[in-house]
Design a protein around this motif. Structure first.
Motif, PDB file in Angstrom:
ATOM      1  N   GLU A  60       0.837  -1.162   0.179  1.00  0.00           N
ATOM      2  CA  GLU A  60       0.123   0.057   0.119  1.00  0.00           C
ATOM      3  C   GLU A  60       0.870   1.230   0.065  1.00  0.00           C
ATOM      4  OE1 GLU A  60      -3.257  -0.539  -0.253  1.00  0.00           O
ATOM      5  OE2 GLU A  60      -3.903   1.472  -0.028  1.00  0.00           O
ATOM      6  N   TYR A  78      -3.924   3.331  -2.762  1.00  0.00           N
ATOM      7  CA  TYR A  78      -3.783   2.247  -3.636  1.00  0.00           C
ATOM      8  C   TYR A  78      -2.440   1.598  -3.181  1.00  0.00           C
ATOM      9  CZ  TYR A  78      -1.233   5.782  -6.389  1.00  0.00           C
ATOM     10  OH  TYR A  78      -0.566   6.689  -6.867  1.00  0.00           O
ATOM     11  N   PRO A  79      -2.275   0.085  -3.680  1.00  0.00           N
ATOM     12  CA  PRO A  79      -0.756  -0.536  -3.602  1.00  0.00           C
ATOM     13  C   PRO A  79      -0.153  -0.243  -4.944  1.00  0.00           C
ATOM     14  CG  PRO A  79      -2.723  -1.993  -4.222  1.00  0.00           C
ATOM     15  CD  PRO A  79      -3.426  -0.812  -3.965  1.00  0.00           C
TER      16      PRO A  79
END
Ligand code: HEC
Length: 123
Positions: A60, A78-79
């Motif tokens: 992340e 978001y990763p």
């Protein structure tokens, strides 16, 4: 018949070798390109001027332990995958507005791809 099979097998073996070789080359080239990141980013998990990039692919954004991220990076949401990393390395301020990485961006798409192949190899 046997000769043909031999030639086919040899060709298949050669092409498998080339594929593996190209990938290893990308990682090696990426390791060299990483010289411009290494002053701030360790690859052993320890934070420095920037967060460690060990294991960054799939992690992340803004979550590496032991590093104080900007609010912007913590809020990216978001990763990191290859596409997100490519956009961020190309233009950090565009990709994550307000993040505080003092790096202008890398224009060369091939170098970015090599770098990402290298980052993905850092498990
Ligand atoms: C002068 C120091 C510096 C250089 C050079 C630098 N970075 Fe950074 N980087 C940072 C800092 C500081 C942050 C944290 C940004 C924030 O919290 O807003 C960061 C964040 C990152 C992140 C997000 C990591 C995470 O865990 O969310 C990635 C990915 C990254 N940098 C990749 C790179 C790459 C690849 C290069 C080389 C092309 C590079 N950086 C060059 C200082 C630097």
């Amino acid at each position: 018949m046997n000769a043909i099979r031999l030639v086919t097998t040899a060709a298949a073996a050669l092409s498998a070798l080339c594929t593996a070789g190209a990938h290893a080359q990308d990682v090696a080239a990426g390791r060299q390109a990483y010289a411009q990141c290494a002053a701030c980013h360790s690859i052993d998990g320890s934070p420095g001027v920037g967060p460690s990039l060990k294991g960054v692919v799939g992690r992340e954004a803004g979550s590496a332990p032991g590093f104080r991220f900007s609010r912007a990076m913590k809020g990216a949401g978001y990763p990191w995958d290859a596409r997100k990393l490519d956009a961020y390395i190309a233009n950090p301020q565009n990709a994550v507005p307000g993040n505080v990485m003092p790096y202008a961006g890398l224009d060369d798409a091939k170098q970015r791809a090599d770098l990402i192949a290298y980052l993905a190899s850092l498990k």
